[in-house]
Write a protein that holds these residues in place. Structure first.
Motif, PDB file in Angstrom:
ATOM      1  N   HIS A   3       0.828  -1.198   0.000  1.00  0.00           N
ATOM      2  CA  HIS A   3       0.000   0.000   0.000  1.00  0.00           C
ATOM      3  C   HIS A   3       0.870   1.259   0.000  1.00  0.00           C
ATOM      4  N   ALA A   4       0.451   2.247  -0.805  1.00  0.00           N
ATOM      5  CA  ALA A   4       1.120   3.545  -0.797  1.00  0.00           C
ATOM      6  C   ALA A   4       0.845   4.236   0.542  1.00  0.00           C
ATOM      7  N   SER A   5       1.792   5.050   0.982  1.00  0.00           N
ATOM      8  CA  SER A   5       1.601   5.788   2.227  1.00  0.00           C
ATOM      9  C   SER A   5       2.078   7.218   2.050  1.00  0.00           C
ATOM     10  N   VAL A   6       1.524   8.112   2.855  1.00  0.00           N
ATOM     11  CA  VAL A   6       1.918   9.512   2.805  1.00  0.00           C
ATOM     12  C   VAL A   6       3.388   9.671   3.164  1.00  0.00           C
ATOM     13  N   ALA A   7       3.920   8.775   4.009  1.00  0.00           N
ATOM     14  CA  ALA A   7       5.325   8.863   4.411  1.00  0.00           C
ATOM     15  C   ALA A   7       6.261   8.786   3.212  1.00  0.00           C
ATOM     16  N   GLU A   8       5.864   8.039   2.163  1.00  0.00           N
ATOM     17  CA  GLU A   8       6.712   7.922   0.978  1.00  0.00           C
ATOM     18  C   GLU A   8       6.883   9.251   0.249  1.00  0.00           C
ATOM     19  N   LEU A   9       5.987  10.193   0.479  1.00  0.00           N
ATOM     20  CA  LEU A   9       6.104  11.497  -0.157  1.00  0.00           C
ATOM     21  C   LEU A   9       7.278  12.299   0.389  1.00  0.00           C
ATOM     22  N   PHE A  10       7.815  11.871   1.529  1.00  0.00           N
ATOM     23  CA  PHE A  10       8.847  12.669   2.192  1.00  0.00           C
ATOM     24  C   PHE A  10      10.150  11.897   2.371  1.00  0.00           C
ATOM     25  N   GLY A  52       0.025  11.559  -3.900  1.00  0.00           N
ATOM     26  CA  GLY A  52       0.774  12.803  -4.032  1.00  0.00           C
ATOM     27  C   GLY A  52      -0.088  13.962  -4.484  1.00  0.00           C
ATOM     28  N   ILE A  53      -0.949  13.713  -5.479  1.00  0.00           N
ATOM     29  CA  ILE A  53      -1.839  14.780  -5.947  1.00  0.00           C
ATOM     30  C   ILE A  53      -2.813  15.159  -4.836  1.00  0.00           C
TER      31      ILE A  53
END
Length: 440
Positions: free
Chosen positions: A243-250, A381-382
């Motif tokens: 699963h994608a996570s918001v943490a990967e954005l940073f 991300g969007i």
């Protein structure tokens, strides 16, 4: 430092297939564009109709300046949560289920506005509509990017803003010509574009790029064979079944692009939503209210600006686009704010410049984020970027009636010039070049 992202020419895969984003125009391109851009029109309509409706509701609900701002900004607050939460759901469970049934929510929420009895009920419904709009920003642009042709992608994604501006302007015009007093019916009229778009989305398949990123190769291949042809393949996508996570954005690799994607959007929409939502008091501050000819002319300028923005995206680099548009908006705000006693003709000309450049600049909000983020993280991300942008949009829209009442138009506009100034500095330092980039 600016970041350069790959835009090398496409190469066939091991089976000799070119990527689907190199395919000629197919019916699926048209269906995807209509399904997504219909949502853009709906978003603009929902946000645009609230201004005219509030003018009618004022007497019944006894609205203060702050309560008007709260109602107008509540949908924008909803976008914050909708973009953040539902964008991640679309990366986890697919574009199609989130993207399709979101329109059913629009239909129901639009109709529920007929039964509103007080300010807080209206705020709650507008907040829920904002959640649905957040889905459109996060998931709609992901779907359109993943079904678009590489060379046309910037123009096509830029049309999201044209659709939004069209819906916003149509709502403003309907509100201007409406001669009744039923403001609830005016708000509920968004059910018409919602129903039309919902029917379109039922025909759209899942995007093959998302399917491939989740390891569902056979399903992805079936979509490509049916809609693009067996001679085309899916561009390289990093397999990411987790699963994608918001943490990967940073992460160390991604954080700067993530922050820029949210911040440039933040700087564009803060003043834009406030000025366009409360057009009547803004025009009154400029002594331009009360003229149908002025209203029609300004709306024509907005549409022309949105269309010109698409052409600018085709001709200009992404970096050049954001740098030049922020520069022009900054200069316009400062001129209007610092010289309030300028001749009326000059004031009208300067305001017309913003009415043209503002919608034009907004086109890139739906181009940059889909190109910046990789497939498995794109909607997350969007969604983060859209959510971040709504902090300024909701805050300035909420405060604008109060600021105009207390400070006047000139001082308010000087304060708002801080947004394009920040956007310009960030763009010079961080704006990536993504034109003709292959989506991965």
């Amino acid at each position: 430092m600016a970041v350069s992202l790959s835009s090398a020419a496409a190469l066939p895969d091991s089976s000799g297939r070119l990527p689907i984003d190199e395919a000629p125009l197919r019916p699926i391109h048209v269906v995807a564009a209509a399904a997504v851009l219909g949502g853009a029109v709906l978003d603009g309509y929902v946000l645009g109709i609230v201004g005219p409706a509030l003018r009618l509701a004022d007497a019944e609900l006894d609205l203060s300046a702050l309560s008007q701002g709260l109602i107008a900004s509540s949908a924008l607050i909803g976008v914050f949560f909708g973009g953040m939460f539902f964008g991640n759901l679309a990366d986890r469970y697919g574009r199609k289920p989130v993207f399709g049934w979101n329109l059913f929510a629009f239909v129901v929420l639009s109709l529920l506005q007929v039964f509103v009895q007080d300010v807080w009920q209206l705020v709650a419904l507008r907040l829920a509509l904002g959640l649905a709009i957040g889905v459109e920003y996060a998931v709609g642009s992901s779907v359109l990017a993943e079904f678009s042709r590489r060379r046309d992608r910037g123009v096509l994604l830029g049309c999201f803003s044209v659709g939004w501006q069209t819906g916003f302007t149509v709502a403003f015009m309907i509100g201007s010509f409406y001669d009744g007093d039923n403001w609830r019916l005016l708000l509920a009229s968004s059910v018409v574009p919602a129903l039309i778009t919902f029917m379109l989305r039922l025909t759209l398949p899942e995007t093959p790029m998302w399917l491939k990123a989740r390891g569902r190769e056979a399903e992805a291949r079936a979509v490509v064979d049916k809609h693009f042809g067996p001679e085309y393949g899916i561009p390289h996508v990093d397999l990411n079944p987790r699963h994608a996570s918001v943490a990967e954005l940073f992460t160390a690799k991604q954080w700067r692009l993530t922050l820029y994607s949210g911040l440039f959007w933040f700087c564009q929409v803060g003043p834009f939503f406030a000025i366009f939502t409360f057009m009547a008091p803004v025009l009154a501050s400029l002594d331009l209210d009360g003229s149908l000819a002025v209203d029609l002319s300004l709306n024509a300028i907005q549409i022309a600006g949105a269309i010109a923005g698409v052409l600018m995206l085709h001709w200009m680099s992404r970096r050049g686009f954001v740098i030049w548009t922020f520069s022009i908006i900054l200069a316009t705000f400062l001129a209007l704010g610092l010289f309030p006693q300028a001749p009326t003709g000059l004031v009208i000309a300067l305001f017309a410049v913003y009415m043209f450049i503002g919608p034009a600049a907004n086109n890139i909000e739906f181009v940059y984020p889909p190109e910046i983020f990789d497939t498995h993280l794109r909607a997350t991300g969007i969604g983060f970027s859209a959510a971040f942008s709504r902090v300024s949009a909701a805050g300035v829209t909420w405060l604008l009636p109060w600021l105009l009442e207390r400070l006047g138009f000139s001082a308010t506009l000087i304060l708002m010039a801080g947004f394009p100034l920040l956007g310009l500095v960030l763009s010079v330092l961080w704006a990536p070049e993504t034109k003709h980039k292959h989506l991965t």
